[in-house]
Design a protein around this motif. Structure first.
Motif, short mmCIF file in Angstrom:
data_model
loop_
_atom_site.label_atom_id
_atom_site.label_comp_id
_atom_site.label_asym_id
_atom_site.label_seq_id
_atom_site.Cartn_x
_atom_site.Cartn_y
_atom_site.Cartn_z
N GLU A 120 0.85 -1.20 0.00
CA GLU A 120 0.00 0.00 0.00
C GLU A 120 0.89 1.25 0.00
OE1 GLU A 120 -3.16 -0.27 -0.39
OE2 GLU A 120 -3.19 -2.44 -0.12
N LEU A 121 0.27 2.36 -0.39
CA LEU A 121 1.02 3.62 -0.54
C LEU A 121 1.84 4.02 0.71
CD1 LEU A 121 1.59 6.06 -2.44
CD2 LEU A 121 -0.45 7.13 -1.47
N ARG A 126 7.05 5.14 3.12
CA ARG A 126 7.94 5.06 4.28
C ARG A 126 9.28 4.43 3.87
NH1 ARG A 126 9.29 1.60 7.64
NH2 ARG A 126 7.81 -0.03 7.05
N ARG A 127 9.20 3.39 3.04
CA ARG A 127 10.43 2.69 2.66
C ARG A 127 11.29 3.48 1.68
NH1 ARG A 127 7.89 -2.96 1.61
NH2 ARG A 127 7.41 -3.70 3.70
N VAL A 128 10.66 4.17 0.72
CA VAL A 128 11.50 4.87 -0.28
C VAL A 128 12.18 6.10 0.29
CG1 VAL A 128 10.26 4.00 -2.31
CG2 VAL A 128 9.58 6.19 -1.30
N MET A 150 1.17 3.57 -9.14
CA MET A 150 0.31 2.47 -8.66
C MET A 150 -0.86 2.28 -9.62
SD MET A 150 0.24 3.15 -4.54
CE MET A 150 -0.55 1.64 -3.99
N ALA A 151 -1.47 3.39 -10.02
CA ALA A 151 -2.63 3.31 -10.91
C ALA A 151 -2.24 2.69 -12.25
CB ALA A 151 -3.22 4.69 -11.12
N ILE A 164 1.84 -11.31 -3.46
CA ILE A 164 2.08 -11.48 -2.03
C ILE A 164 1.99 -10.10 -1.37
CG2 ILE A 164 3.76 -12.27 -0.28
CD1 ILE A 164 2.86 -14.51 -2.16
N PRO A 165 1.16 -9.96 -0.33
CA PRO A 165 1.11 -8.65 0.33
C PRO A 165 2.43 -8.33 1.00
CG PRO A 165 -0.47 -10.20 1.32
CD PRO A 165 0.25 -10.95 0.25
N SER A 166 2.88 -7.10 0.79
CA SER A 166 4.11 -6.63 1.41
C SER A 166 3.71 -5.54 2.40
CB SER A 166 5.03 -6.06 0.33
OG SER A 166 6.15 -5.45 0.90
#
Ligand code: S3P
Length: 199
Positions: A120-121, A126-128, A150-151, A164-166
């Protein structure tokens, strides 16, 4: 995750039958971190396509974007991934845009199993924020760019074999999810007695 006798690992190897595991998904999805751990678990080599591109161009990705432009980066990316897919079995983490290329998707389908790490956004953002070497996000509103990507990309990433959900789980937990999903998705190898005992 690891059974003492390594039977889970052997089982997944048998089901993969030499095919690469190719991780796809947006910047910040965890492809490199998960890919490295997955490769370790499977005792397979790991390669990050971004690093392979940098090595063959002898330039960093921001330099390639700046000096040669995105179109040239994309054709280099296509060539490098084709080469990596021609090598012996490995775990390949691709750059976020790689799977958008139709030729690359076709090659991955022929030689590997594509695993989309879907985040999710807020998780992605947060990670980037930890790294500043992504040219596509070097602008005044990286969150709007990410939303836009994303779109555009999620419908294409959805062509991957597995999704797979991350999320905020530790990377180890995600690796377990990938292993379990791959094992469930891939058919066990069939015995072919006629091959051993031709009529
Ligand atoms: C890109 C993602 C980056 C890298 C380049 C472009 C993209 O890789 O290939 O900056 O188009 O999404 P990561 O997904 O590994 O950050």
């Amino acid at each position: 995750m690891e059974r003492p006798d390594g039977s889970a690992e052997a089982e997944l190897h048998a089901r993969l039958a030499g095919r690469h595991i190719v991780l796809v998904g947006l910047m910040g999805a965890g492809k490199t971190s998960v890919g490295k751990r997955l490769a370790q678990w499977l005792h397979l080599p790991f390669v990050d396509s971004d690093h392979a591109i940098e090595e063959s161009a002898n330039m960093t990705i921001p330099e390639i974007f700046k000096l040669r432009g995105e179109a040239e980066f994309r054709s280099g990316e296509r060539r490098v991934i084709a080469r990596l897919l021609g090598e012996p079995q490995q775990v390949i983490a691709t750059g976020g845009g790689a799977y958008m290329d139709a030729e690359t998707r076709l090659r991955i389908r022929e030689r590997g199993i594509a695993v989309w790490l879907k985040a999710e956004l807020p998780v992605l953002m947060r990670r980037v924020q930890r790294r500043h070497d992504r040219p596509l996000l070097a602008n005044a509103d990286p969150e709007a760019t990410m939303r836009d990507l994303m779109a555009k990309r999620y419908p294409v990433y959805a062509e991957a074999d597995l999704c797979i959900p991350s999320d905020e789980q530790p990377h180890e937990a995600m690796v377990t999810r990938v292993i379990e999903a791959l094992t469930a998705h891939l058919e066990p190898p069939t015995d072919n007695p006629s091959k051993d005992n031709p009529a």
